[in-house]
Design a protein around this motif. Sequence first.
Motif, PDB file in Angstrom:
ATOM      1  N   THR A  34       0.763  -1.328   0.292  1.00  0.00           N
ATOM      2  CA  THR A  34       0.107  -0.025   0.015  1.00  0.00           C
ATOM      3  C   THR A  34       0.713   1.358   0.092  1.00  0.00           C
ATOM      4  N   ARG A  35       2.263   0.920   0.085  1.00  0.00           N
ATOM      5  CA  ARG A  35       3.170   2.266  -0.023  1.00  0.00           C
ATOM      6  C   ARG A  35       3.146   2.993   1.162  1.00  0.00           C
ATOM      7  N   ILE A  36       2.399   2.723   2.253  1.00  0.00           N
ATOM      8  CA  ILE A  36       2.484   3.223   3.674  1.00  0.00           C
ATOM      9  C   ILE A  36       3.875   3.410   3.939  1.00  0.00           C
ATOM     10  N   VAL A  37       4.507   2.308   3.810  1.00  0.00           N
ATOM     11  CA  VAL A  37       5.927   2.370   4.608  1.00  0.00           C
ATOM     12  C   VAL A  37       6.750   3.255   4.034  1.00  0.00           C
ATOM     13  N   GLU A  38       6.627   3.936   2.536  1.00  0.00           N
ATOM     14  CA  GLU A  38       7.409   4.980   2.129  1.00  0.00           C
ATOM     15  C   GLU A  38       7.156   6.342   2.795  1.00  0.00           C
ATOM     16  N   VAL A  39       6.338   6.602   3.542  1.00  0.00           N
ATOM     17  CA  VAL A  39       5.908   7.472   4.262  1.00  0.00           C
ATOM     18  C   VAL A  39       6.547   7.474   5.569  1.00  0.00           C
ATOM     19  N   MET A  40       6.435   6.267   6.353  1.00  0.00           N
ATOM     20  CA  MET A  40       7.100   6.109   7.401  1.00  0.00           C
ATOM     21  C   MET A  40       8.432   5.906   7.334  1.00  0.00           C
ATOM     22  N   ILE A  41       9.009   5.394   6.364  1.00  0.00           N
ATOM     23  CA  ILE A  41      10.396   5.500   6.633  1.00  0.00           C
ATOM     24  C   ILE A  41      11.229   6.788   6.442  1.00  0.00           C
ATOM     25  N   SER A  42      10.477   7.761   6.196  1.00  0.00           N
ATOM     26  CA  SER A  42      11.267   9.114   6.198  1.00  0.00           C
ATOM     27  C   SER A  42      11.240   9.776   7.278  1.00  0.00           C
ATOM     28  N   SER A  43      10.743   9.111   8.460  1.00  0.00           N
ATOM     29  CA  SER A  43      10.711   9.729   9.709  1.00  0.00           C
ATOM     30  C   SER A  43      11.521   8.651  10.645  1.00  0.00           C
ATOM     31  N   VAL A  44      11.589   7.522  10.335  1.00  0.00           N
ATOM     32  CA  VAL A  44      12.269   6.299  11.106  1.00  0.00           C
ATOM     33  C   VAL A  44      13.136   5.349  10.299  1.00  0.00           C
ATOM     34  N   ARG A  45      14.189   5.095  11.073  1.00  0.00           N
ATOM     35  CA  ARG A  45      14.994   4.110  10.365  1.00  0.00           C
ATOM     36  C   ARG A  45      14.396   2.597   9.957  1.00  0.00           C
ATOM     37  N   PRO A  46      14.752   2.090   8.805  1.00  0.00           N
ATOM     38  CA  PRO A  46      14.010   0.580   8.833  1.00  0.00           C
ATOM     39  C   PRO A  46      14.186  -0.363   9.800  1.00  0.00           C
ATOM     40  N   PHE A  47      15.327  -0.291  10.529  1.00  0.00           N
ATOM     41  CA  PHE A  47      15.534  -1.323  11.459  1.00  0.00           C
ATOM     42  C   PHE A  47      14.609  -1.062  12.576  1.00  0.00           C
ATOM     43  N   HIS A  48      14.469   0.339  13.100  1.00  0.00           N
ATOM     44  CA  HIS A  48      13.555   0.600  14.208  1.00  0.00           C
ATOM     45  C   HIS A  48      11.948   0.588  13.742  1.00  0.00           C
ATOM     46  N   LEU A  49      11.781   0.701  12.655  1.00  0.00           N
ATOM     47  CA  LEU A  49      10.451   0.279  12.064  1.00  0.00           C
ATOM     48  C   LEU A  49      10.276  -1.308  12.306  1.00  0.00           C
ATOM     49  N   MET A  50      11.117  -2.256  11.646  1.00  0.00           N
ATOM     50  CA  MET A  50      10.873  -3.691  11.772  1.00  0.00           C
ATOM     51  C   MET A  50      10.814  -3.872  13.263  1.00  0.00           C
ATOM     52  N   LEU A  51      11.572  -3.458  14.101  1.00  0.00           N
ATOM     53  CA  LEU A  51      11.900  -3.917  15.448  1.00  0.00           C
ATOM     54  C   LEU A  51      10.513  -3.668  16.442  1.00  0.00           C
ATOM     55  N   GLY A  52      10.114  -2.315  15.941  1.00  0.00           N
ATOM     56  CA  GLY A  52       8.909  -1.779  16.686  1.00  0.00           C
ATOM     57  C   GLY A  52       7.650  -2.604  16.260  1.00  0.00           C
ATOM     58  N   LYS A  53       7.575  -3.151  15.091  1.00  0.00           N
ATOM     59  CA  LYS A  53       6.330  -3.969  14.557  1.00  0.00           C
ATOM     60  C   LYS A  53       6.361  -5.380  15.514  1.00  0.00           C
ATOM     61  N   ILE A  54       7.751  -5.775  15.676  1.00  0.00           N
ATOM     62  CA  ILE A  54       8.089  -7.112  16.251  1.00  0.00           C
ATOM     63  C   ILE A  54       7.492  -7.004  17.479  1.00  0.00           C
ATOM     64  N   ILE A  55       8.004  -5.945  18.386  1.00  0.00           N
ATOM     65  CA  ILE A  55       7.558  -5.680  19.889  1.00  0.00           C
ATOM     66  C   ILE A  55       6.036  -5.648  19.773  1.00  0.00           C
ATOM     67  N   GLY A  56       5.504  -4.781  19.055  1.00  0.00           N
ATOM     68  CA  GLY A  56       4.053  -4.684  19.134  1.00  0.00           C
ATOM     69  C   GLY A  56       3.321  -5.987  19.142  1.00  0.00           C
ATOM     70  N   VAL A  57       3.633  -6.797  18.145  1.00  0.00           N
ATOM     71  CA  VAL A  57       2.860  -7.908  17.909  1.00  0.00           C
ATOM     72  C   VAL A  57       3.102  -8.856  19.115  1.00  0.00           C
ATOM     73  N   GLY A  58       4.616  -8.872  19.648  1.00  0.00           N
ATOM     74  CA  GLY A  58       4.852  -9.797  20.610  1.00  0.00           C
ATOM     75  C   GLY A  58       4.303  -9.246  22.066  1.00  0.00           C
ATOM     76  N   ALA A  59       4.037  -8.068  22.091  1.00  0.00           N
ATOM     77  CA  ALA A  59       3.479  -7.651  23.281  1.00  0.00           C
ATOM     78  C   ALA A  59       1.752  -8.216  23.502  1.00  0.00           C
ATOM     79  N   VAL A  60       1.319  -8.364  22.419  1.00  0.00           N
ATOM     80  CA  VAL A  60      -0.022  -9.113  22.299  1.00  0.00           C
ATOM     81  C   VAL A  60       0.129 -10.623  22.625  1.00  0.00           C
ATOM     82  N   GLY A  61       1.122 -11.060  22.013  1.00  0.00           N
ATOM     83  CA  GLY A  61       1.303 -12.458  22.712  1.00  0.00           C
ATOM     84  C   GLY A  61       1.743 -12.639  24.119  1.00  0.00           C
ATOM     85  N   LEU A  62       2.268 -11.781  24.659  1.00  0.00           N
ATOM     86  CA  LEU A  62       2.718 -11.892  26.098  1.00  0.00           C
ATOM     87  C   LEU A  62       1.507 -11.564  26.914  1.00  0.00           C
ATOM     88  N   THR A  63       0.544 -10.802  26.432  1.00  0.00           N
ATOM     89  CA  THR A  63      -0.622 -10.551  27.340  1.00  0.00           C
ATOM     90  C   THR A  63      -1.618 -11.686  27.215  1.00  0.00           C
TER      91      THR A  63
END
Length: 259
Positions: A34-63
């Motif tokens: 959907t090209r949303i990542v092209e907007v987000m990547i302009s304000s955050v590094r790709p590694f941080h974006l990937m890590l944030g997504k992993i942590i967010g989904v992992g928080a659901v699992g820990l819950t």
Amino acid sequence: IGAGIGMIMGFIMYIVVFVYGAMVMRSVMEEKTTRIVEVMISSVRPFHLMLGKIIGVGAVGLTQVAVWAILIPSLMFIVQVVFGIDTAQFSAMEPGAEIDPDDMEQMMALGLREIQNINWWLIFPLFVIYFLGGYFMYSSFFAAVGASMSDDLGEGQSLTLPIVIPVILALYIMMAAVQAPNSSLAVWSSIFPLFSPIVMPARLAFNPPAWEILVSVVLLIATSVSFVWLSGRIYRVGILMYGKKVTLKEFGKWMFRKM
């Protein structure tokens, strides 16, 4: 009781790796198509974006794990209150004593007593550690695969095969480990980082030696950190690449490409 708890914990880890790993992969792929990542990547590094997504989904699992940790003792307490079972009166009975098959109350009391005697204060923290280690290790590669795919899910089958094979092997080893928790296969598989998130939780109810748990946890954490770092290098290249079918050979090149 130990075999039942081991099977349940092993299957939970198996399901977590596939379900939440696939959630991360689909989420990354959706943002890319959907090209949303092209907007987000302009304000955050790709590694941080990937890590944030992993942590967010992992928080659901820990819950969900926290809910299970609260629900299981609550159910045990409710069973004792509703059926009027007092496990203390059976504490003097030998584990190998003969039980009348018709005396269901006595059997339930013995089962509850064995569950209470298990060292849950050790099992639950270690389960969370293996949950996080296995989740981060496999989900990072799922995120890397999602970043390299287009909107065609068929492209990811060959790329996810190296991720799926160790998980399936670990599941079969876990089933054997429950039957023979101290066998060579069970011991070394519970130490090997790709298998330990599924095999070691299945052995925890059988009180494995402390050195095996320590070595397994250290190797798992080190491997998880390394895999997240490598996946981040794949993610930063693949997330902005369109119209090209990626192979495993190119994954290797992306890991060491300078940006």
